[in-house]
Design an enzyme around this catalytic site. Structure first.
Site, PDB file in Angstrom:
ATOM      1  CG  HIS A 364      -1.721  -1.220   1.378  1.00  0.00           C
ATOM      2  ND1 HIS A 364      -2.488  -1.464   2.475  1.00  0.00           N
ATOM      3  CD2 HIS A 364      -1.886  -2.268   0.548  1.00  0.00           C
ATOM      4  CE1 HIS A 364      -3.097  -2.625   2.311  1.00  0.00           C
ATOM      5  NE2 HIS A 364      -2.742  -3.130   1.164  1.00  0.00           N
ATOM      6  CB  CYS A 677      -0.486   2.199 -18.495  1.00  0.00           C
ATOM      7  SG  CYS A 677      -1.286   0.718 -17.890  1.00  0.00           S
TER       8      CYS A 677
HETATM    9  C1  PEP Z   1       1.173  -2.804 -14.372  1.00  0.00           C
HETATM   10  O1  PEP Z   1       1.108  -3.934 -13.912  1.00  0.00           O
HETATM   11  O2  PEP Z   1       1.978  -2.474 -15.264  1.00  0.00           O
HETATM   12  C2  PEP Z   1       0.284  -1.753 -13.868  1.00  0.00           C
HETATM   13  C3  PEP Z   1       0.228  -0.560 -14.442  1.00  0.00           C
HETATM   14  O3  PEP Z   1      -0.432  -2.043 -12.762  1.00  0.00           O
HETATM   15  P1  PEP Z   1       0.126  -1.950 -11.278  1.00  0.00           P
HETATM   16  O4  PEP Z   1       1.528  -1.413 -11.332  1.00  0.00           O
HETATM   17  O5  PEP Z   1      -0.808  -1.046 -10.560  1.00  0.00           O
HETATM   18  O6  PEP Z   1       0.053  -3.385 -10.853  1.00  0.00           O
END
Ligand code: PEP
Ligand code: MG
Length: 746
Positions: A364, A677
């Site tokens: 978190h 992303c």
């Molecule tokens: C990812 O896995 O690339 C992503 C953007 O999600 P998170 O980093 O929140 O798991």
């Protein structure tokens, strides 16, 4: 006999205290101490070795060995018997030292004459400070009582070292906590920061380690332990019955608080001359030293519990609360063992950086740090024992490195790096409103990742075209109950407003396994990253997801809405999630709410399986976003939390790039918009390669937009593509060296 040895060690300690109280320079004090110990223990030799730097021990004082060897004889941790004591953090007691494994003869000390050897570690709260040694000619093994007495003395020396008792002119020694320390941790969130340490939980300082009134000390300990037990019981009554994890920890606290062995050992230490707080700390130090060597994670956790409990007990005994009166420095770098998301949010953007001893990429705290765009280094072992409030500190979130109390040259280099970054940011401002158009005319859309309302003001200044990923976890993680639909709808509406017509992609709750909501029943899973998380939770227990979808529909208030489902691994998960959304649309319409004028439903591609999904998936998805952080860990079967394996596989590895290329092809076959992303999108070299492989939308943290745009505007992506293709054809493992070389030539 025991009583006698107790009073012996008490006598020794009170003589030690007398030496400490005398006005003397640091070196003189050390000399007197070695003299006194040799005399009290009836040994010919007593020597004190202290750490000069993280791995070198230096003979700092001796009674019995050659005086010329002082500040000359040095050894590395693990080298010789003394080095072994330091490494193992356990005593070595032998009647025949030269016959021991690893014995190293140091001719300058003249120690060949001594047969018996007893060395005990000088340590404070698991932090190595040095080694205390006695030696004698007579071949004998020291008794258990003697070992114990020497350990108690070592403990007092440790306290004194901590308080700077041995620093002084001619001592050729610098104080603990004054030297530069470099700590290697892992990357939690990228970025660099420079500032001063702010300890989330300040250390307790024991100023009076010795006492000659054991009865009073024992009573103080008993009173404090009684209070501690009441506190723990009280915490247990207040803990929510549903929170099995919290209750488990508290039950362990209760068990320790009632442990007779723990109490007995501390009472024995007091009888031998330690003050109540020093006795608690001695136990805590032993536990910490053990913690480092325990392979069993469960037991290590329990020792952590004991550690927490000892801290509470120390605070009760010393009256030192967590509020020391210290003021938050103007450029605070938060240092903590771990921290909860709500606490971190309370500090908010005032923090320049965060360094945690524990933590994890998916924790978190990491999510909050990412949302706040604060550099975060995790797994920085020993940071809480090394750092003091107000210490200068440099956080290199890009490399996962921390420089504590840096030397001027290091600090200067870091300042230069920050200045260059700031200068570059200024330069980026001039291209803020220009497109990320390469020399060959390819336009790449750059978007930003966000997770907090507070991020939105940076949308216009970053030059982002929209929010490619809005992580919605935070509003759930920082409360102690599920947020209400009205609250969420209002928040999402503000996010949409702040975006001023730019597109915002809301990702539904990506939670579960290790990202446990405070009010969610935790499930024990052997491999949380592969476990019950994200859309899997959303589909199995759709209540919260449906509520979130309703909130999103209402927030759009008739405008356009983009919703993205996380961690889709197969077509059916996407159709099921989509059906939920369509049902909520119908339901909202019957309730009289205005529906979004345009609804886009997308999926995150974070598991390799989805890249091979039936064509229908690509046709049905309105857009797809590659979650590279997760996708890469599953592609290489390399845990993103595990530094050992994480760095082994380059994002620009040809296999991974070829895989991305396949995804690009599948999406272009069906005309499905595709973006990337994960954090890699914000790294200039990676961004070039992704664009060269055909990606046309990249979403990243706001600070990366400038650097990525700037480089994209200066390259020809067709050339980049041929460099990549050549490297692939030549059998390179990663295209990085070739692309870097090509950029250098530009
Ligand atoms: C990812 O896995 O690339 C992503 C953007 O999600 P998170 O980093 O929140 O798991
Ligand atoms: Mg992910």
């Amino acid at each position: 006999m025991v009583e006698q040895s107790e009073s012996e060690s008490r006598k020794l300690l009170s003589r030690l205290q007398a030496v400490m109280a005398e006005a003397a320079a640091g070196q003189e004090r050390l000399d007197r101490i070695t003299h006194l110990i040799a005399d009290s223990m009836g040994t010919e030799v007593c020597s004190i070795y202290l750490l000069r730097d993280a791995d070198t021990l230096e003979l700092c004082a001796t009674q019995g060995l050659a005086a010329e060897a002082v500040h000359v004889t040095r050894m590395r941790i693990g080298e010789g018997l003394v080095g072994r004591v330091a490494r193992q953090a356990r005593p070595i007691n032998t009647p025949n030292a030269p016959a021991e494994r690893g014995f190293r003869y140091m001719p300058e000390t003249g120690e060949e004459a001594y047969s018996s050897f007893l060395g005990v570690p000088i340590q404070r709260l698991g932090e190595r400070l040095g080694v205390l040694v006695v030696q004698s000619k007579e071949a004998r093994k020291f008794s258990g009582d003697e070992v114990y007495a020497l350990e108690v003395v070592a403990m007092v020396i440790a306290e004194m070292t901590e308080l700077g008792a041995f620093i002084g002119e001619g001592a050729a020694m610098s104080a603990r906590h004054q030297q530069q320390v470099l700590l290697r941790g892992s990357v939690g969130q990228e970025g660099a920061a420079m500032g001063h340490v702010w300890l989330h939980e300040p250390r307790v300082v024991v100023t009076k380690p010795v006492s000659d009134d054991p009865e009073t000390e024992a009573q103080r300990l008993r009173d404090a332990v009684a209070q501690l037990r009441l506190d723990v019981d009280e915490m247990l009554t207040r803990a929510p019955t549903a929170d099995a994890e919290q209750r488990e920890v508290l039950e362990a606290y209760r068990m320790f608080a009632r442990s007779r062995g723990w109490m007995r050992r501390m009472e024995e230490d007091i009888q031998r001359g330690l003050s109540a707080e020093a006795a608690v700390e001695k136990e805590q130090s032993t536990a910490r030293a053990r913690m480092e060597t325990l392979p069993d994670a469960y037991l290590r956790e329990r020792l952590h519990d004991l550690d927490d409990l000892s801290n509470r007990l120390l605070r009760l005994l010393t009256g030192q609360g967590t509020d020391t009166g210290a003021e938050l420095p103007p450029d605070p770098i938060l240092v903590a063992r771990n921290i909860g998301p709500a606490e971190l949010l309370d500090y908010g953007r005032r923090l320049k950086g965060v360094v945690l001893e524990e933590g994890s990429v998916g924790s978190h705290a990491a999510i909050v740090a990412r949302a706040l765009a604060i550099p975060l280094v995790i797994h920085a072992k020993r940071i809480t024992t090394e750092a003091l409030n107000g210490d200068p500190i440099l956080v290199d979130g890009d490399e996962g490195i921390v420089h504590l109390r840096p030397e001027e040259t290091v600090a200067q280099a870091f300042r230069d790096k920050l200045a260059m970054q700031a200068e570059a940011q200024e330069r980026y401002a001039s291209i803020r409103d220009k497109p990320a158009e390469s020399l060959c005319g390819t336009v790449v859309s750059l978007q930003m990742n966000a997770g907090l309302m507070a991020d939105l003001p940076s949308l216009p200044s970053s030059g982002a075209e929209g929010v490619g990923l809005f992580r919605t976890e935070l509003q759930f993680l920082t409360r102690n109950k599920v947020p209400r639909r009205g609250e969420l709808a209002a928040l999402y509406a503000r996010v949409i407003d702040a975006a001023q017509g730019k597109r915002v992609v809301f990702r539904t709750l990506d939670i579960g396994s290790d990202k446990v909501l405070p009010y969610m029943k935790p499930t024990e899973e052997p491999n949380p990253a592969l476990g019950w998380r994200a859309i899997r939770v959303g589909l199995d227990k759709p209540g919260v997801m449906r509520m979130q979808l309703q909130a999103l529909i209402r927030a759009a208030n008739g405008g356009p809405l983009s919703v993205m489902f996380p961690f889709i691994a197969q077509l059916e998960e996407f159709t099921a999630a989509r059906d939920h959304l369509m049902r909520e649309m119908e339901r909202e319409a019957t309730l009289g709410h205005t529906l979004p004028e345009k609804l886009e439903i997308g999926a995150m591609l974070e598991t390799p399986s989805l890249a091979f999904a039936p064509r229908q998936f690509f046709e049905m998805a309105d857009f797809i976003s590659i979650g590279g952080n997760d996708l890469k860990q599953f592609f290489f079967a390399a845990d993103r939390e595990n530094e050992r394996v994480r760095k082994r596989y380059d994002t620009l590895n040809v296999s991974f790039l070829t895989f991305l290329e396949q995804i690009v092809h599948r999406c272009s076959d069906t005309g499905t918009p595709l973006s990337f992303c994960g954090e890699d999108a914000g790294r200039p070299l990676e961004a070039i390669c992704f664009a060269a492989m055909g990606l046309r939308t990249l979403s990243m943290r706001p600070a990366s937009i400038g650097p990525v745009k700037s480089i994209l505007r200066r390259v020809d992506l067709r050339e980049a593509r041929s460099v990549i293709n050549e490297a692939r054809a030549e059998g390179a493992q990663s295209v990085r060296p070739a692309v870097m070389e090509w950029l250098r030539r530009q």
